[in-house]
Design a protein around this motif. Structure first.
Motif, PDB file in Angstrom:
ATOM      1  N   ILE A  14     -68.155  38.830 -17.150  1.00  0.00           N
ATOM      2  CA  ILE A  14     -67.738  38.612 -15.762  1.00  0.00           C
ATOM      3  C   ILE A  14     -67.495  39.961 -15.101  1.00  0.00           C
ATOM      4  CG2 ILE A  14     -65.287  38.393 -16.309  1.00  0.00           C
ATOM      5  CD1 ILE A  14     -65.208  36.191 -14.131  1.00  0.00           C
ATOM      6  N   ALA A  15     -67.860  40.012 -13.868  1.00  0.00           N
ATOM      7  CA  ALA A  15     -67.689  41.264 -13.139  1.00  0.00           C
ATOM      8  C   ALA A  15     -66.266  41.370 -12.614  1.00  0.00           C
ATOM      9  CB  ALA A  15     -68.680  41.328 -11.981  1.00  0.00           C
ATOM     10  N   ILE A  16     -65.749  42.564 -12.571  1.00  0.00           N
ATOM     11  CA  ILE A  16     -64.406  42.804 -12.049  1.00  0.00           C
ATOM     12  C   ILE A  16     -64.327  42.379 -10.589  1.00  0.00           C
ATOM     13  CG2 ILE A  16     -62.729  44.620 -11.514  1.00  0.00           C
ATOM     14  CD1 ILE A  16     -62.863  43.955 -14.445  1.00  0.00           C
ATOM     15  N   ASN A  17     -65.417  42.533  -9.843  1.00  0.00           N
ATOM     16  CA  ASN A  17     -65.423  42.133  -8.436  1.00  0.00           C
ATOM     17  C   ASN A  17     -65.118  40.639  -8.300  1.00  0.00           C
ATOM     18  OD1 ASN A  17     -66.099  44.718  -7.791  1.00  0.00           O
ATOM     19  ND2 ASN A  17     -68.284  44.297  -7.491  1.00  0.00           N
ATOM     20  N   ALA A  18     -65.646  39.814  -9.192  1.00  0.00           N
ATOM     21  CA  ALA A  18     -65.397  38.381  -9.137  1.00  0.00           C
ATOM     22  C   ALA A  18     -63.919  38.079  -9.373  1.00  0.00           C
ATOM     23  CB  ALA A  18     -66.255  37.650 -10.166  1.00  0.00           C
ATOM     24  N   ILE A  19     -63.314  38.773 -10.313  1.00  0.00           N
ATOM     25  CA  ILE A  19     -61.888  38.571 -10.583  1.00  0.00           C
ATOM     26  C   ILE A  19     -61.063  38.976  -9.374  1.00  0.00           C
ATOM     27  CG2 ILE A  19     -59.958  39.312 -12.036  1.00  0.00           C
ATOM     28  CD1 ILE A  19     -61.958  39.550 -14.336  1.00  0.00           C
ATOM     29  N   VAL A  20     -61.417  40.072  -8.737  1.00  0.00           N
ATOM     30  CA  VAL A  20     -60.686  40.536  -7.553  1.00  0.00           C
ATOM     31  C   VAL A  20     -60.825  39.521  -6.423  1.00  0.00           C
ATOM     32  CG1 VAL A  20     -60.643  42.325  -5.757  1.00  0.00           C
ATOM     33  CG2 VAL A  20     -60.812  42.967  -8.169  1.00  0.00           C
ATOM     34  N   TRP A  21     -62.036  38.998  -6.188  1.00  0.00           N
ATOM     35  CA  TRP A  21     -62.224  38.019  -5.110  1.00  0.00           C
ATOM     36  C   TRP A  21     -61.466  36.716  -5.391  1.00  0.00           C
ATOM     37  CZ3 TRP A  21     -63.349  39.031  -0.444  1.00  0.00           C
ATOM     38  CH2 TRP A  21     -64.168  40.105  -0.119  1.00  0.00           C
ATOM     39  N   ILE A  22     -61.442  36.290  -6.649  1.00  0.00           N
ATOM     40  CA  ILE A  22     -60.677  35.093  -7.006  1.00  0.00           C
ATOM     41  C   ILE A  22     -59.194  35.329  -6.748  1.00  0.00           C
ATOM     42  CG2 ILE A  22     -59.950  33.654  -8.961  1.00  0.00           C
ATOM     43  CD1 ILE A  22     -62.814  33.974 -10.053  1.00  0.00           C
ATOM     44  N   ALA A  23     -58.679  36.485  -7.128  1.00  0.00           N
ATOM     45  CA  ALA A  23     -57.265  36.802  -6.917  1.00  0.00           C
ATOM     46  C   ALA A  23     -56.941  36.872  -5.431  1.00  0.00           C
ATOM     47  CB  ALA A  23     -56.917  38.114  -7.610  1.00  0.00           C
ATOM     48  N   VAL A  24     -57.810  37.485  -4.639  1.00  0.00           N
ATOM     49  CA  VAL A  24     -57.586  37.579  -3.190  1.00  0.00           C
ATOM     50  C   VAL A  24     -57.627  36.187  -2.561  1.00  0.00           C
ATOM     51  CG1 VAL A  24     -58.624  38.411  -1.022  1.00  0.00           C
ATOM     52  CG2 VAL A  24     -58.374  39.957  -2.967  1.00  0.00           C
ATOM     53  N   PHE A  29     -54.779  31.645  -0.166  1.00  0.00           N
ATOM     54  CA  PHE A  29     -54.478  30.211  -0.187  1.00  0.00           C
ATOM     55  C   PHE A  29     -52.974  29.978  -0.253  1.00  0.00           C
ATOM     56  CE2 PHE A  29     -53.761  26.280  -2.584  1.00  0.00           C
ATOM     57  CZ  PHE A  29     -54.450  25.384  -1.801  1.00  0.00           C
ATOM     58  N   VAL A  30     -52.298  30.699  -1.120  1.00  0.00           N
ATOM     59  CA  VAL A  30     -50.851  30.534  -1.282  1.00  0.00           C
ATOM     60  C   VAL A  30     -50.112  30.933  -0.004  1.00  0.00           C
ATOM     61  CG1 VAL A  30     -48.846  31.456  -2.532  1.00  0.00           C
ATOM     62  CG2 VAL A  30     -50.877  30.741  -3.787  1.00  0.00           C
ATOM     63  N   LEU A  31     -50.609  31.912   0.723  1.00  0.00           N
ATOM     64  CA  LEU A  31     -49.943  32.342   1.952  1.00  0.00           C
ATOM     65  C   LEU A  31     -50.275  31.448   3.147  1.00  0.00           C
ATOM     66  CD1 LEU A  31     -50.356  36.213   1.658  1.00  0.00           C
ATOM     67  CD2 LEU A  31     -48.276  34.863   1.313  1.00  0.00           C
ATOM     68  N   ILE A  32     -51.482  30.936   3.213  1.00  0.00           N
ATOM     69  CA  ILE A  32     -51.921  30.173   4.384  1.00  0.00           C
ATOM     70  C   ILE A  32     -51.475  28.714   4.335  1.00  0.00           C
ATOM     71  CG2 ILE A  32     -53.987  29.311   5.548  1.00  0.00           C
ATOM     72  CD1 ILE A  32     -55.286  32.010   4.925  1.00  0.00           C
ATOM     73  N   VAL A  33     -51.449  28.110   3.166  1.00  0.00           N
ATOM     74  CA  VAL A  33     -51.134  26.676   3.068  1.00  0.00           C
ATOM     75  C   VAL A  33     -49.781  26.336   3.683  1.00  0.00           C
ATOM     76  CG1 VAL A  33     -50.574  24.845   1.411  1.00  0.00           C
ATOM     77  CG2 VAL A  33     -52.700  26.108   1.207  1.00  0.00           C
ATOM     78  N   PRO A  34     -48.678  27.055   3.405  1.00  0.00           N
ATOM     79  CA  PRO A  34     -47.409  26.686   4.037  1.00  0.00           C
ATOM     80  C   PRO A  34     -47.440  26.808   5.564  1.00  0.00           C
ATOM     81  CG  PRO A  34     -47.014  28.130   2.181  1.00  0.00           C
ATOM     82  CD  PRO A  34     -48.491  28.096   2.402  1.00  0.00           C
TER      83      PRO A  34
END
Length: 117
Positions: A14-24, A29-34
């Protein structure tokens, strides 16, 4: 051959870029949902506390004050039903037989239509 100490991983999995995009994406999501949920469910903004407990309806079963006594009573009644003779329907001639006696009778006579060994 060079040996390194510590842990490593297969870099082609897996590419590090994919992990970064998943984390972002997860963080967004956690900030926008509330912030979005009150727009979808506006009734959630009104925090009305109940003024009194709802009354029990008249057909609600009574609460047990001594559940262990009630359990003992039910077990006594069940034991009486399984250990004594009695009428189920006197007009049709149906009787209640103790379980032990019924088992003995069943072993002696067998079930009608059931193959015997």
């Amino acid at each position: 051959m060079v040996q390194t100490s510590g842990f490593d991983f297969e870099r082609s999995d897996i590419a590090i870029n994919a992990i970064v995009w998943i984390a972002v994406g997860l963080g967004a999501f956690v900030l926008i949902v509330p912030l979005v949920m009150p727009l979808i469910f506006p009734q959630s903004l009104h925090h009305a506390s109940p003024t009194a407990r709802p009354a029990l309806s008249s057909n609600a079963p009574p609460l047990e004050t001594a559940p262990s006594d009630e359990l003992a009573r039910v077990r006594r009644e069940d034991a009486e039903m399984t250990d004594t003779y009695g009428w189920v329907d006197r007009d049709r001639g149906i009787v209640r037989v103790p379980v032990k006696r019924a088992t003995e009778m069943l072993l002696r006579k067998g079930l009608p239509g059931w193959p015997t060994p």
